[in-house]
Design a protein around this motif. Sequence first.
Motif, mmCIF file in Angstrom:
data_model
loop_
_atom_site.group_PDB
_atom_site.id
_atom_site.type_symbol
_atom_site.label_atom_id
_atom_site.label_comp_id
_atom_site.label_asym_id
_atom_site.label_seq_id
_atom_site.Cartn_x
_atom_site.Cartn_y
_atom_site.Cartn_z
ATOM 1 N N GLU A 1 0.813 -1.229 -0.055
ATOM 2 C CA GLU A 1 -0.161 -0.150 -0.224
ATOM 3 C C GLU A 1 0.727 1.408 0.084
ATOM 4 N N ALA A 2 0.255 2.339 -0.492
ATOM 5 C CA ALA A 2 1.224 3.686 -0.528
ATOM 6 C C ALA A 2 1.279 4.136 0.830
ATOM 7 N N GLY A 3 2.507 4.659 0.906
ATOM 8 C CA GLY A 3 2.583 5.269 2.516
ATOM 9 C C GLY A 3 1.950 6.781 2.506
ATOM 10 N N VAL A 4 2.265 7.580 3.597
ATOM 11 C CA VAL A 4 1.844 8.861 3.921
ATOM 12 C C VAL A 4 2.734 9.615 2.901
ATOM 13 N N ALA A 5 2.017 10.483 2.174
ATOM 14 C CA ALA A 5 2.568 11.359 1.148
ATOM 15 C C ALA A 5 2.527 12.787 1.868
ATOM 16 N N GLN A 6 3.766 13.470 1.968
ATOM 17 C CA GLN A 6 4.001 14.933 2.424
ATOM 18 C C GLN A 6 4.407 15.567 1.251
ATOM 19 N N SER A 7 4.213 16.998 1.023
ATOM 20 C CA SER A 7 4.955 17.812 0.204
ATOM 21 C C SER A 7 4.659 19.369 0.701
ATOM 22 N N PRO A 8 5.754 20.201 0.473
ATOM 23 C CA PRO A 8 7.168 20.077 -0.271
ATOM 24 C C PRO A 8 7.852 19.213 0.569
ATOM 25 N N ARG A 9 9.129 18.941 0.274
ATOM 26 C CA ARG A 9 10.007 18.173 1.168
ATOM 27 C C ARG A 9 11.029 19.172 1.901
ATOM 28 N N TYR A 10 11.029 20.258 1.283
ATOM 29 C CA TYR A 10 11.860 21.664 2.045
ATOM 30 C C TYR A 10 11.022 22.717 1.726
ATOM 31 N N LYS A 11 11.437 23.695 2.526
ATOM 32 C CA LYS A 11 10.806 25.245 2.253
ATOM 33 C C LYS A 11 11.693 25.987 3.100
ATOM 34 N N ILE A 12 12.007 27.069 2.591
ATOM 35 C CA ILE A 12 12.736 28.038 3.046
ATOM 36 C C ILE A 12 11.861 29.473 2.872
ATOM 37 N N ILE A 13 11.683 29.911 4.154
ATOM 38 C CA ILE A 13 10.974 31.384 4.086
ATOM 39 C C ILE A 13 11.459 32.305 5.029
ATOM 40 N N GLU A 14 11.193 33.529 4.696
ATOM 41 C CA GLU A 14 11.425 34.540 5.691
ATOM 42 C C GLU A 14 10.497 34.727 6.748
ATOM 43 N N LYS A 15 11.003 35.246 8.004
ATOM 44 C CA LYS A 15 10.100 35.518 9.203
ATOM 45 C C LYS A 15 8.918 36.452 8.728
ATOM 46 N N ARG A 16 7.893 36.226 9.280
ATOM 47 C CA ARG A 16 6.625 36.839 8.900
ATOM 48 C C ARG A 16 5.876 36.339 7.689
ATOM 49 N N GLN A 17 6.419 35.655 6.864
ATOM 50 C CA GLN A 17 5.873 34.897 5.862
ATOM 51 C C GLN A 17 4.884 33.826 6.011
ATOM 52 N N SER A 18 4.202 33.439 5.120
ATOM 53 C CA SER A 18 3.474 32.172 5.514
ATOM 54 C C SER A 18 3.791 31.154 4.762
ATOM 55 N N VAL A 19 3.430 30.037 5.080
ATOM 56 C CA VAL A 19 3.688 28.801 4.460
ATOM 57 C C VAL A 19 2.826 27.533 4.953
ATOM 58 N N ALA A 20 2.478 26.754 3.812
ATOM 59 C CA ALA A 20 1.551 25.636 3.930
ATOM 60 C C ALA A 20 2.063 24.285 3.624
ATOM 61 N N PHE A 21 1.650 23.341 4.383
ATOM 62 C CA PHE A 21 2.177 21.869 4.188
ATOM 63 C C PHE A 21 1.089 21.130 4.113
ATOM 64 N N TRP A 22 1.302 20.016 3.049
ATOM 65 C CA TRP A 22 0.145 19.110 2.603
ATOM 66 C C TRP A 22 0.431 17.732 3.177
ATOM 67 N N CYS A 23 -0.526 16.867 3.366
ATOM 68 C CA CYS A 23 -0.510 15.499 3.783
ATOM 69 C C CYS A 23 -1.473 14.792 3.096
ATOM 70 N N ASN A 24 -1.119 13.536 2.690
ATOM 71 C CA ASN A 24 -2.140 12.638 2.033
ATOM 72 C C ASN A 24 -1.829 11.259 2.873
ATOM 73 N N PRO A 25 -2.721 10.835 3.876
ATOM 74 C CA PRO A 25 -2.554 9.722 4.625
ATOM 75 C C PRO A 25 -2.769 8.518 3.767
ATOM 76 N N ILE A 26 -2.532 7.315 4.525
ATOM 77 C CA ILE A 26 -2.571 6.077 4.163
ATOM 78 C C ILE A 26 -4.200 5.886 3.855
ATOM 79 N N SER A 27 -4.481 5.244 2.798
ATOM 80 C CA SER A 27 -6.005 5.222 2.393
ATOM 81 C C SER A 27 -6.877 4.172 3.618
ATOM 82 N N GLY A 28 -7.795 4.820 4.222
ATOM 83 C CA GLY A 28 -8.540 3.978 4.916
ATOM 84 C C GLY A 28 -8.202 4.339 6.427
#
Lengths: 114, 109
Positions: A1-28
């Motif tokens: 079965e496919a594992g837990v997927a996350q993106s992005p792998r790396y992110k560099i931002i300046e303080k006070r900026q915003s950022v979002a991470f995404w996750c797709n869990p194992i089905s079920g």
Amino acid sequence: EAGVAQSPRYKIIEKRQSVAFWCNPISGHATLYWYQQILGQGPKLLIQFQNNGVVDDSQLPKDRFSAERLKGVDSTLKIQPAKLEDSAVYLCASSRGGEGTEAFFGQGTRLTVV
Amino acid sequence: TQLLEQSPQFLSIQEGENLTVYCNSSSVFSSLQWYRQEPGEGPVLLVTVVTGGEVKKLKRLTFQFGDARKDSSLHITAAQPGDTGLYLCAANNFNKFYFGSGTKLNVKP
């Protein structure tokens, strides 16, 4: 079965900026977790979802962090505005639930705030 | 305060040596788990111990759950460079996973 997927792998931002991470869990897997892992430490639970409802967000800094789980599947974690101390690896995990169950982790997103 | 305390924090040993990692708490748990995490990856489950006094073996790794179900140990016999990683104990309470502070193991060839 496919594992837990996350993106992005790396992110560099300046303080006070915003950022979002995404996750797709194992089905079920009904339970989804977001953890914050600072270098050299164990993961710290930020928020736990059961299907699309929040079970525990007591450790989530709600003034700047938010998370949602759409339709009880994918999830996003957002930081706005970011601070230097938010630099860490953000891990998403999922489980079937129940006593003795296993948590399956994604590879994580390494966030650097400069 | 940390729910689970692990010791030692760091361990650097030569290939072939034995080692033991400890996980302690003042709380009683229905089960404890051990995970291993390699750089750039998420933790991966090694074992779950459920019964007080239980001993489980996984090749060269031996896991023990304390009689009072408050502590656990991981013993590695004849460590190999492939054992290098971050070892984490975790308690599963009401479907939440609480992790210890971790033991960073480095096995030198």
